[in-house]
Design a protein around this motif. Structure first.
Motif, PDB file in Angstrom:
ATOM      1  N   PRO A  98      -4.290  14.113   4.095  1.00 36.44           N
ATOM      2  CA  PRO A  98      -5.227  13.067   3.664  1.00 36.44           C
ATOM      3  C   PRO A  98      -4.789  12.438   2.362  1.00 36.44           C
ATOM      4  N   GLN A  99      -4.929  11.151   2.279  1.00 36.80           N
ATOM      5  CA  GLN A  99      -4.622  10.395   1.065  1.00 36.80           C
ATOM      6  C   GLN A  99      -5.780   9.477   0.760  1.00 36.80           C
ATOM      7  N   PRO A 100      -6.819   9.979   0.102  1.00 34.78           N
ATOM      8  CA  PRO A 100      -8.012   9.155  -0.123  1.00 34.78           C
ATOM      9  C   PRO A 100      -7.744   7.956  -0.998  1.00 34.78           C
ATOM     10  N   ALA A 101      -6.739   8.023  -1.851  1.00 33.30           N
ATOM     11  CA  ALA A 101      -6.509   6.917  -2.773  1.00 33.30           C
ATOM     12  C   ALA A 101      -5.748   5.776  -2.120  1.00 33.30           C
ATOM     13  N   ARG A 102      -5.300   5.946  -0.825  1.00 35.04           N
ATOM     14  CA  ARG A 102      -4.489   4.921  -0.184  1.00 35.04           C
ATOM     15  C   ARG A 102      -5.317   4.168   0.835  1.00 35.04           C
ATOM     16  N   ARG A 103      -5.207   2.888   0.854  1.00 40.73           N
ATOM     17  CA  ARG A 103      -5.912   2.091   1.857  1.00 40.73           C
ATOM     18  C   ARG A 103      -5.078   2.055   3.123  1.00 40.73           C
ATOM     19  N   THR A 104      -5.744   2.268   4.278  1.00 42.92           N
ATOM     20  CA  THR A 104      -5.015   2.295   5.543  1.00 42.92           C
ATOM     21  C   THR A 104      -5.519   1.187   6.443  1.00 42.92           C
ATOM     22  N   VAL A 105      -5.392   1.407   7.737  1.00 45.30           N
ATOM     23  CA  VAL A 105      -5.682   0.363   8.725  1.00 45.30           C
ATOM     24  C   VAL A 105      -7.163   0.011   8.751  1.00 45.30           C
ATOM     25  N   ALA A 106      -7.467  -1.273   8.848  1.00 42.94           N
ATOM     26  CA  ALA A 106      -8.860  -1.698   9.030  1.00 42.94           C
ATOM     27  C   ALA A 106      -9.130  -1.709  10.523  1.00 42.94           C
ATOM     28  N   SER A 125     -11.883  20.291  10.994  1.00 41.37           N
ATOM     29  CA  SER A 125     -10.722  20.007  10.165  1.00 41.37           C
ATOM     30  C   SER A 125     -11.133  19.888   8.709  1.00 41.37           C
ATOM     31  N   PRO A 126     -10.536  20.661   7.794  1.00 43.89           N
ATOM     32  CA  PRO A 126     -10.832  20.483   6.362  1.00 43.89           C
ATOM     33  C   PRO A 126     -10.457  19.097   5.854  1.00 43.89           C
ATOM     34  N   SER A 127      -9.368  18.542   6.392  1.00 50.53           N
ATOM     35  CA  SER A 127      -8.963  17.208   5.935  1.00 50.53           C
ATOM     36  C   SER A 127      -9.991  16.152   6.323  1.00 50.53           C
ATOM     37  N   ASP A 174       0.812  -1.210   0.000  1.00 44.17           N
ATOM     38  CA  ASP A 174       0.000   0.000   0.000  1.00 44.17           C
ATOM     39  C   ASP A 174       0.847   1.262   0.000  1.00 44.17           C
ATOM     40  N   TRP A 175       2.161   1.115   0.196  1.00 48.83           N
ATOM     41  CA  TRP A 175       3.023   2.299   0.264  1.00 48.83           C
ATOM     42  C   TRP A 175       3.522   2.638  -1.128  1.00 48.83           C
ATOM     43  N   SER A 176       3.707   3.899  -1.382  1.00 50.03           N
ATOM     44  CA  SER A 176       4.281   4.352  -2.647  1.00 50.03           C
ATOM     45  C   SER A 176       5.078   5.609  -2.381  1.00 50.03           C
ATOM     46  N   ASP A 177       5.851   6.025  -3.383  1.00 49.11           N
ATOM     47  CA  ASP A 177       6.665   7.226  -3.239  1.00 49.11           C
ATOM     48  C   ASP A 177       5.831   8.489  -3.147  1.00 49.11           C
ATOM     49  N   GLU A 178       4.565   8.395  -3.547  1.00 48.64           N
ATOM     50  CA  GLU A 178       3.726   9.584  -3.586  1.00 48.64           C
ATOM     51  C   GLU A 178       2.818   9.704  -2.367  1.00 48.64           C
ATOM     52  N   ASP A 179       3.015   8.831  -1.341  1.00 46.88           N
ATOM     53  CA  ASP A 179       2.172   8.897  -0.156  1.00 46.88           C
ATOM     54  C   ASP A 179       2.427  10.204   0.586  1.00 46.88           C
ATOM     55  N   ASP A 180       1.367  10.812   1.051  1.00 47.51           N
ATOM     56  CA  ASP A 180       1.442  12.033   1.842  1.00 47.51           C
ATOM     57  C   ASP A 180       1.280  11.649   3.306  1.00 47.51           C
ATOM     58  N   ASP A 218      -5.368  19.282  -3.900  1.00 45.66           N
ATOM     59  CA  ASP A 218      -4.104  19.467  -4.600  1.00 45.66           C
ATOM     60  C   ASP A 218      -2.985  19.263  -3.587  1.00 45.66           C
ATOM     61  N   LEU A 219      -2.338  18.103  -3.684  1.00 42.94           N
ATOM     62  CA  LEU A 219      -1.297  17.789  -2.706  1.00 42.94           C
ATOM     63  C   LEU A 219      -0.086  18.704  -2.867  1.00 42.94           C
ATOM     64  N   ALA A 220       0.216  19.093  -4.115  1.00 48.49           N
ATOM     65  CA  ALA A 220       1.394  19.933  -4.342  1.00 48.49           C
ATOM     66  C   ALA A 220       1.220  21.309  -3.720  1.00 48.49           C
ATOM     67  N   MET A 221       0.025  21.880  -3.882  1.00 49.64           N
ATOM     68  CA  MET A 221      -0.229  23.220  -3.344  1.00 49.64           C
ATOM     69  C   MET A 221      -0.801  23.186  -1.935  1.00 49.64           C
ATOM     70  N   GLY A 222      -1.280  22.040  -1.518  1.00 46.92           N
ATOM     71  CA  GLY A 222      -1.875  21.936  -0.192  1.00 46.92           C
ATOM     72  C   GLY A 222      -3.214  22.621  -0.074  1.00 46.92           C
ATOM     73  N   THR A 223      -3.954  22.683  -1.168  1.00 48.65           N
ATOM     74  CA  THR A 223      -5.246  23.377  -1.169  1.00 48.65           C
ATOM     75  C   THR A 223      -6.336  22.408  -1.606  1.00 48.65           C
ATOM     76  N   TYR A 224      -7.561  22.747  -1.234  1.00 48.77           N
ATOM     77  CA  TYR A 224      -8.737  21.993  -1.646  1.00 48.77           C
ATOM     78  C   TYR A 224      -9.442  22.768  -2.760  1.00 48.77           C
ATOM     79  N   THR A 225      -9.914  22.035  -3.732  1.00 46.35           N
ATOM     80  CA  THR A 225     -10.499  22.666  -4.918  1.00 46.35           C
ATOM     81  C   THR A 225     -11.893  22.112  -5.153  1.00 46.35           C
ATOM     82  N   GLY A 226     -12.743  22.968  -5.671  1.00 46.67           N
ATOM     83  CA  GLY A 226     -14.076  22.562  -6.096  1.00 46.67           C
ATOM     84  C   GLY A 226     -14.185  22.674  -7.604  1.00 46.67           C
ATOM     85  N   ARG A 227     -14.760  21.669  -8.218  1.00 40.66           N
ATOM     86  CA  ARG A 227     -14.883  21.629  -9.678  1.00 40.66           C
ATOM     87  C   ARG A 227     -16.360  21.519 -10.038  1.00 40.66           C
ATOM     88  N   VAL A 228     -16.840  22.436 -10.875  1.00 42.82           N
ATOM     89  CA  VAL A 228     -18.235  22.463 -11.285  1.00 42.82           C
ATOM     90  C   VAL A 228     -18.299  22.357 -12.798  1.00 42.82           C
TER      91      VAL A 228
END
Length: 1116
Positions: A766-774, A935-937, A756-762, A1030-1040
């Motif tokens: 928050p990392q929604p695409a990563r599976r964590t502890v059950a 918490s926004p996260s 489950d680990w990768s070089d892109e883990d934050d 946006d993990l690079a900028m550390g911001t949350y974005t809304g798309r419409v």
């Protein structure tokens, strides 16, 4: 030679057999630039296989061996010294020709005997059936066939001259093969059939190879039949009938999937059949009567004969059609001057349409003249032609077959060709033009059509050549060290350059700029489509759905533009580029007939690279100069300042597309006031959804296809995908809690997996695409004890990343987590208030109102393993006023007739209210939201369906329907937060109720990665909303995404420039194998649009993310 071929092939088979049993440990390294082969011996099996690898198929071994012997025999006869002396009458010349001819012959034999030479002219990416070795022998056999015809046909001066020329040209075949001018066998056949069909038989290039083969065979059969029909009247009627039928879109019979059936022409229905039948009968009657009464009169000149009025009518029709078409586009006179009549300003679609009404009327007049008047005028002109009396000659038979066919196949081009013939006759007056008049009108039209096509190609190639030459010096980024030398070389060899351009135009072959440098070669002739594979191959990605969605609406808009003439002349092989926001649409015309057009729509990538961005910016500048111009144009502003660019703007089309708006949510998602309001909005949205669920269930359907829930989640930290139940929307992706199974607990003592680990883990967000502890417990099976699982220690990185922004009071107590590290076992059965009660042990609900049973919830939704004291503590959070208001709104929907007393009784039913309060508050606790969101996260994780473990999560996950409702309610509440922060707070319950109804009806609120998002775009849901991080900028974005009718700007590309760049791409990748991603020929070029052109090529050389199948749509 036959024996040599058999010996070499036998030796290759023997070497393959010997080396087949030996295992070579060191295989070839595909990463090195040069191929390295090590040999143990000069005659080892490996050496023999390298020199003569042999054929892949046994049939080819026999066939190529026999052909090698036959070719050598006829070739020896062809280059016989006595034969050469008889042709040229000189021993010295014959000796030189004899020696060099054997060099050519041996080169052709090599591909049959030993191995296929690497061909410069490569059409297919892979030679699956070993057709390439037959290419060079084929050209040898063509030369031999002409020589044999000259030998056995008697003294024919033309054949003798052709034989002398071909014997000299025979010496230069190796040079032509090296330069890649002679096409491969498959490209030669397709190109030859296409040229014969278009210029000899009056047809059109086809959208597929199979259609081309069938149409060529049928059209050739019509020409043969015309030659043998004894009556000229029969020829006229038969030619008109077959020409009209073959020019129609026969694919309509199969029922192509068009947009609305109400539109005329999409299907072959009653209206279409009635129109076609009327045109057919009128054309046949007109031609028959005119030919019978006026076509058999003594031959008269065109100036004074019965054709004279029709000739002047054709001149008037051509001028009117040309002028009315010219004013439809943004530019006039070949893209040099701006059209003052074209609507100015692109502020709104409605304004543009209002200003465009005048041009629409002009286009309607042109359409009538072109499709209803011009064909009958041209048929009248041909039916009365005097050369029909000499019809039983092969040339005239072919000429009139083509003439009567092209009247319907391409009325605009046929009108131009006929006007040129009329002008030549009018210019000659009563004088005879012996060479011209003896050809007959049919052959004259054929030659004029061929000349116009080649002249048009020459001018387009010349413009492309000048663009490459000039920009190689004026553009700083294109200026190389050798630029000055190449320009001087081209200037000194200017006559040779013109010869190359002229030869490529005559052959209808692409002009190939080597590596897109100012070094020009003649590419081998190929079909107009440029690629051998079927139309419609692409490299799809998630963004492909946007092009797939807009292709239908774009086809309808293109249909109108083609019919109006807004995009200019519609010749097969034309290329157009459309631009809207970040989308690039590549349109190619494949086929053209009477009242229909076949196109291929491609979509280019949305994730712009630096090269893509440079060219896209220039495209925007070109369109802005054409469409966003001032009301009053000065003299200098009327010119096209981008005339040298490959793109010429044509028109703006109204298309239903998604407008994409992205917003950074800083100040919204991290505002404490907004987050405190989120809890109240969540409960209101959940109450609304619960009551609506009951109404839908009462009516007998849930999650109807028109009301798809935007609840699709993704496989992430503490959630997993679940199967869709029968009561849920099939295309929705359902999320449920990640309940650890008994097998997982037995097999794994670790809570995480190294996979489950990768070089892109934050690690710190928050990392929604990563599976964590059950972190949930498994339900105990009957007769088995509940096994405990370990968990992360407090303070570990994982727990810190999950709860970094939460207050300590918000964390659940450690004991319910089931921590098994150094803690004593706990008797779970001693506190039945905490854990789930059985459905049979629940108290019976006593509703005060009979209609309350409609709003009753499933029994399992009342079994949350929560202490009653916790629910009682949170009871003030339940919005009672909102519950009563919503119940009053939904109440009449389930009653037979509206009753105020019944609605009042529903509102005052305390049992019903407590039931919904219990379920809503249980969901609130299970989502970990019993305290205000801080918490926004954490908000982002809940939106994604990545719910951290709580003691009620196991219960919530076990009921998929309730889980979906809770997740949808949270997403609705976040959308309410977004809207209220942008537009202001809700002022009344009615406004909130209508807003939630709008969310349910017109919105998809979810994630971009969900299948529901994909399906909603294809179903053209009016609005879509997604939350991103946006993990690079550390911001949350809304798309419409909002579905709107927008103006898509379309321009015409220089077709010869596109063909030339595609020819270079094929040569560079298939022959030169230069697959460097940063090669010069793929870099940005603002004038040639080089990067976009490479993208639009068919895979595997290009990489469009979307490519439609051939789209047939009407143009009447």
């Amino acid at each position: 030679m036959f024996g040599a071929a058999a010996g070499v092939q036998g030796l290759a088979l023997y070497a393959a057999h010997r080396s087949g049993t030996v295992e070579i440990l060191g295989g070839p390294n595909i990463l090195v630039d040069e191929e390295e082969v090590e040999f143990n011996h000069c005659v080892s099996p490996e050496t023999v296989r390298f020199i003569a690898p042999g054929k892949r198929f046994g049939l080819n071994v026999v066939l190529h061996t026999i052909l090698a012997g036959v070719l050598c025999g006829f070739g020896t006869w062809y280059v016989f010294l006595g034969r050469l002396t008889a042709l040229y009458g000189s021993i010295g010349v014959s000796l030189v020709v004899f020696v060099l001819s054997w060099v050519t012959l041996c080169i052709a034999e090599y591909s049959l005997i030993v191995n296929t030479a690497t061909e410069t002219a490569t059409f297919q990416a892979q030679d699956t059936y070993e057709i390439t070795p037959l290419t060079r022998p084929l050209y040898i056999f063509i030369f031999i066939a002409v020589d044999l015809a000259e030998r056995f046909s008697g003294p024919v001066p033309e054949l003798q001259l052709a034989s002398q020329v071909l014997h000299v040209l025979f010496l230069f075949l190796p040079l032509l093969w090296a330069l890649g001018i002679l096409p491969p066998l498959d490209a030669l056949l397709l190109w030859g059939m296409e040229q014969a069909l278009v210029f000899g038989l009056g047809g059109s290039p086809m959208s597929s190879n199979l259609r081309l083969l069938l149409m060529f065979g049928i059209s050739a059969g019509v020409a043969v039949c015309n030659y043998f029909i004894p009556s000229t009247l029969g020829v006229v009627l038969f030619s008109i009938s077959t020409g009209f039928l073959l020019s129609l879109d026969l694919s309509q019979v199969g029922g192509s999937p068009p947009p609305p059936p109400s539109n005329f022409g999409w299907n072959l229905g009653c209206r279409e059949l009635l129109l076609y039948l009327s045109l057919f009968l009128v054309a046949v009657a007109e031609a028959g009567l005119l030919h019978h009464f006026l076509g058999l009169t003594p031959s008269q000149s065109l100036v004074t004969g019965p054709q004279a009025p029709v000739s002047y009518l054709l001149l008037v029709l051509f001028c009117l059609c040309w002028a009315l078409r010219e004013i439809q586009g943004a530019y006039v006179f070949g893209g040099v001057f701006l059209n003052p009549l074209y609507p100015k300003g692109m502020s709104s679609v409605q304004t543009f349409k209002q200003r465009d009404r005048g041009l629409y009327i002009a286009a309607a007049i042109r359409r009538v003249l072109l499709h209803l008047v011009s064909p009958f005028a041209m048929i009248a002109f041909l039916s009365m032609d005097k050369s029909l009396q000499l019809l039983h000659r092969a040339s005239l038979s072919v000429g009139f077959t083509r003439a009567f066919r092209v009247v319907w196949q391409n009325s605009e081009d046929a009108l131009l060709q006929m006007v040129v013939v009329v002008l030549v006759q009018l210019a000659a007056g009563n004088k005879m033009l012996p060479g011209w008049d003896n050809l007959g009108t049919g052959v004259q039209l054929l030659l004029v059509g061929l000349l116009i096509d080649r002249l048009t190609q020459f001018l387009a190639k010349l413009k492309f050549t000048l663009t490459v030459l000039v920009t190689s010096w004026t553009e700083k980024k294109q200026r190389r060290q050798s630029a000055g030398t190449l320009l001087a070389l081209n200037a000194s060899l200017c006559p040779l350059l013109l010869v190359v351009v002229t030869l490529s135009a005559l052959l209808s072959a692409p002009l190939l700029p080597l590596f897109t440098l100012p070094i020009f070669l003649v590419g081998f002739p190929r079909p107009q489509r440029s690629w051998p594979g079927p139309v419609g191959t692409a490299c799809p990605c998630p963004d492909s759905i946007f092009y797939q969605q807009m292709s239908g609406s774009l086809a309808s808009a293109l249909r109108t533009a083609f019919a109006r003439g807004s995009l200019g002349s519609l010749a097969p092989g034309s290329h157009f580029l459309g631009r809207f926001q970040d989308r690039m649409v590549w349109i190619m015309i494949l086929e053209r007939g009477h009242g229909y057009c076949t196109v291929n729509i491609k979509g280019l990538e949305l994730q712009e690279t630096s090269c893509h961005t440079v060219e896209a910016r220039r495209v925007d500048e070109v369109f802005e100069a054409a469409f966003e111009r001032p009301e009053q144009l000065g003299f200098t502003q009327g010119f096209n300042l981008h005339w040298g660019n490959a793109l010429t703007p044509c028109a703006a089309l109204a298309v239903q597309v998604y407008s994409d708006a992205r917003n950074v949510l800083s100040g919204i998602i991290d505002s404490h006031d907004n987050l405190r309001k989120l809890q109240d909005d969540f409960l209101k949205a959940l109450v609304w959804l619960l009551l609506r669920y009951c109404v839908q269930k009462h009516k007998g359907f849930l999650w109807s296809s028109e009301e798809g829930p935007g609840v699709g989640g993704r496989k992430s930290q503490s959630s997993q995908l679940a199967q869709t139940t029968c009561n849920q929307l099939p295309e929705a992706v359902i999320v449920e809690s990640n309940v650890s199974s008994l097998r997982f607990r037995q097999d794994s003592s670790s809570l995480t997996s190294f996979g489950d680990w990768s070089d892109e883990d934050d690690l710190f967000g928050p990392q929604p695409a990563r599976r964590t502890v059950a972190l949930v417990t498994a339900e105990a099976q009957p007769g088995h004890a509940v096994l405990q699982t370990g968990a992360s220690l407090p303070g570990s990185v994982e727990m810190d990343s999950l709860f970094e922004n939460m207050a300590l009071s918000a964390l659940q107590p450690l004991q319910p987590l089931g921590l098994g590290i150094g803690m004593p076992a706990v008797d779970k059965g001693c506190n039945p208030g905490i854990f789930r009660e059985s459905a049979s042990a629940l108290p019976q609900l006593n509703f005060n109102c009979p209609q309350s049973e409609v709003f009753n919830l499933p029994t399992g939704w009342r079994t949350a393993p929560l202490l009653p004291s916790r629910l009682l503590q949170l009871r003030p959070l339940f919005p009672e006023d909102w519950f009563r208001f919503t119940l009053g709104q939904f109440g009449p929907a389930v009653q037979g007739e509206t009753s105020e007393d019944m609605t009042k009784a529903l509102k005052e039913d305390e049992a019903l209210k407590e039931l919904h309060a219990q379920v809503a508050l249980s969901c609130l606790i299970s989502l970990g939201a019993e305290s205000a969101f801080t918490s926004p996260s954490y908000v982002y994780r809940l939106y994604c369906g990545d719910i951290p473990w709580t003691e009620g999560l196991d219960w919530l996950s076990s009921s998929k329907e309730l889980y979906q409702l809770a997740l949808r309610a949270f997403r609705f509440s976040f959308k309410l937060l977004f809207d209220q922060a942008s537009l202001g707070p809700m002022e009344s319950p009615e406004e909130l109720f209508s807003t939630l109804e709008e969310y349910e009806r017109d919105w998809y609120i979810g994630l971009v990665t969900e299948k529901g998002w994909h399906d909603s775009v294809l179903q053209e849901k009016p609005f879509l909303f997604s939350l991103g991080h946006d993990l690079a900028m550390g911001t949350y974005t809304g798309r419409v995404l909002s579905l709107q009718e927008q103006l898509v700007q379309v321009g015409r590309l220089n077709g010869e420039g596109v063909r030339g760049q595609w020819a270079n791409l094929s040569w560079e990748l298939l022959y030169a194998t230069n697959d460097d991603e940063e090669r010069y020929s793929i870099q940005a070029h603002p004038f040639m649009l080089r990067n976009l052109t490479v993208q639009a090529a068919d895979p595997p050389l290009g990489y469009p993310i979307y490519s439609s199948a051939p789209l047939h749509f009407p143009c009447l």
